[in-house]
Write an enzyme that holds these catalytic residues in place. Structure first.
Site, PDB file in Angstrom:
ATOM      1  N   GLU A 162       0.854  -1.200   0.000  1.00  0.00           N
ATOM      2  CA  GLU A 162       0.000   0.000   0.000  1.00  0.00           C
ATOM      3  C   GLU A 162       0.881   1.238   0.000  1.00  0.00           C
ATOM      4  O   GLU A 162       1.903   1.281   0.695  1.00  0.00           O
ATOM      5  CB  GLU A 162      -0.884   0.085   1.263  1.00  0.00           C
TER       6      GLU A 162
HETATM    7  C1  BGC Z   1      -5.032  -0.040   5.735  1.00  0.00           C
HETATM    8  C2  BGC Z   1      -6.078   0.335   4.732  1.00  0.00           C
HETATM    9  C3  BGC Z   1      -6.437   1.802   4.872  1.00  0.00           C
HETATM   10  C4  BGC Z   1      -5.211   2.604   4.579  1.00  0.00           C
HETATM   11  C5  BGC Z   1      -5.398   4.112   4.649  1.00  0.00           C
HETATM   12  C6  BGC Z   1      -4.018   1.022   5.996  1.00  0.00           C
HETATM   13  O1  BGC Z   1      -3.968   1.217   7.370  1.00  0.00           O
HETATM   14  O2  BGC Z   1      -4.465  -1.285   5.441  1.00  0.00           O
HETATM   15  O3  BGC Z   1      -7.157  -0.527   4.908  1.00  0.00           O
HETATM   16  O4  BGC Z   1      -7.496   2.174   4.054  1.00  0.00           O
HETATM   17  O5  BGC Z   1      -4.171   2.268   5.452  1.00  0.00           O
HETATM   18  O6  BGC Z   1      -5.718   4.522   5.946  1.00  0.00           O
END
Ligand code: BGC
Length: 444
Positions: free
Chosen positions: A349
């Site tokens: 992410e």
């Molecule tokens: C999580 C996501 C979340 C993102 C933005 C991470 O903590 O895995 O589910 O949407 O950050 O806050």
């Protein structure tokens, strides 16, 4: 649960978010995830957008309470069939699925039995991982066990700011953390045991690393030190300091097979937990160091060489969420993590929330997200050019979605979602992302 919506369709069970959402004030805009992006019904359209953008891999999670309404026992065939359809549609579009087994939506039925403090909790997760790996590993080769255990346990059980909304002391925090780590290790074993084809497995962690204020050897050492020390820290704006919010207490056991000894100062009871058998179970071979990266504090070497926080300037750019924009994180975090853990780094992410809205021309112009992509991926490219082993990059997120305690207030998507009509609008930044994908970074 952030995109699918319809949590109770076709026999889905309650997650711990159901009770949490019902308490006024817990979700900032008072919303629930019951609709989210309605991906449960619109996945085909969304895969079409992925194809249009040349996106070649999609990370999504399986909903544990959807598949196992009681958290264990009898699986819900209709839920498994939904993920069959999703996976088949992705593969038909030549998009590689990366499946997260457990992403914050814990079955309420298991929480009623003590959740992560129950001695059987790691086996419950592993049994569920075995179930989904048996079903999908003929088509899914990339598996991620637990999303951000430090966030779900730190916010959920220390700060009380996410369900199950507990405020536990050190000994119970360490116990739950140990059970989560065992849950990871047992799940890695279960996925490999069930796998019908060779698989790659990892755990996506919320990286809370620090950046050096300069390129001096002293500042770099201070940033490395701050990145891996075990201390109570306040790292997320508007959130309290937490002892669960550090990297090495969680990651050293996974990648190195032991807790960092300095951590026993904060978690004295953990020494008894760290039996050789448990540590072997936690220290399963994994294929990458998966990490979620958004922002990081900057530190310099203080007079005694110890890391000293360099406060952000008041004018420093921030996201709508209030998170600092720190592109160098995508250079330093992979470098520090690969040095310490000797695994290829997979960014699971990375992204930015903005107050996006359609303009008069019907399009969504988000130059700040385009600048974010250019600068963060530029730093990532530099890490690659310097030989840091990298396994991939996922942008968070494809769609604006339901952002847990923030509800629908944060827009992280490359694609805008109209909350009333569910209409999708591809934002300008997504076209830049497409170009970066097409040139495999050469256009950065
Ligand atoms: C999580 C996501 C979340 C993102 C933005 C991470 O903590 O895995 O589910 O949407 O950050 O806050």
């Amino acid at each position: 649960m952030q995109v699918e919506g319809s949590p109770y369709a076709d026999g889905g069970g309650r997650s711990i978010w159901a009770a949490y959402e019902a308490v006024s004030g817990n979700i900032k805009d008072g919303s629930t995830n019951w609709v989210a992006d309605d991906e449960y019904h619109r996945y085909a359209e969304d895969i079409g957008h992925m194809s249009e953008l040349d996106i070649n891999a999609y990370r999504f999670s399986i909903s544990w309470p959807r598949v196992l309404p009681q958290g264990k026992g009898q699986p819900n065939e209709a839920a498994l069939a939904y993920y069959d359809k999703l996976i088949d549609a992705l593969l038909a579009a030549k998009i590689t699925p990366f499946v997260t087994v457990y992403h914050f939506d814990y079955p309420d039925a298991l929480q009623q039995q003590g959740g992560w403090l129950n001695a059987d909790s790691s086996k419950w997760l592993a049994d569920y991982a075995h179930l989904v790996a048996s079903r999908f590993s003929d088509r899914v080769s990339n598996w991620l066990t637990i999303n951000e255990p430090n966030i779900l346990w730190g916010f959920g059980a220390e700060a009380g700011a996410m369900p199950p909304a507990l405020k536990l002391e050190s000994a119970q925090l360490a116990q739950g953390c140990h059970n989560l780590l065992l849950g990871h290790g047992r799940s890695v074993q279960a996925i490999r045991a069930a796998a019908k084809k060779p698989v790659k497995v990892g755990l996506p962690f919320a990286g809370t690393l620090s950046l050096p204020a300069s390129n001096s050897a002293q500042d770099i050492a201070a940033a490395r030190n701050a990145s891996f020390s075990v201390e109570k820290r306040a790292i997320i704006p508007l959130q309290p300091a937490m002892i669960m919010m550090n990297n090495s207490w969680w990651l050293d056991p996974i990648y190195l097979g032991h807790y960092p000894t300095e951590g026993y100062k904060l978690f004295p009871s953990a020494e008894k937990l760290a039996t050789p058998a448990d540590m072997r179970l936690i220290h399963q071979p994994v294929d990458y160091c998966a990490i979620n990266l958004y922002f990081a504090p900057t530190v310099k070497a203080g007079a005694d060489g110890k890391p000293e926080l360099v406060p952000d300037s008041p004018n420093a750019p921030r996201s709508h969420y209030g998170w600092a924009i720190t592109p160098e994180l995508l250079y330093w975090a992979p470098k520090f993590l690969a040095e310490r853990y000797k695994k290829p780094v997979l960014i699971t992410e990375n992204g930015i929330s903005l107050a996006d809205a359609p303009a008069a021309d019907g399009k969504v112009h988000d130059p700040q997200r385009t600048a974010f992509l250019n600068s963060y991926l530029g730093a990532f490219k530099r890490a690659h050019q310097e030989g840091v082993p990298l396994a991939g990059y996922f942008h968070w997120s494809l769609l604006d979605n339901w952002e847990f305690s923030q509800g629908y207030l944060e827009r992280f998507g490359l694609i805008y979602v109209d909350r009333n009509t569910q209409k999708r609008i591809v934002k300008d930044s997504a076209f830049r992302y497409k170009e970066i994908i097409q040139t495999n970074g050469a256009s950065l």
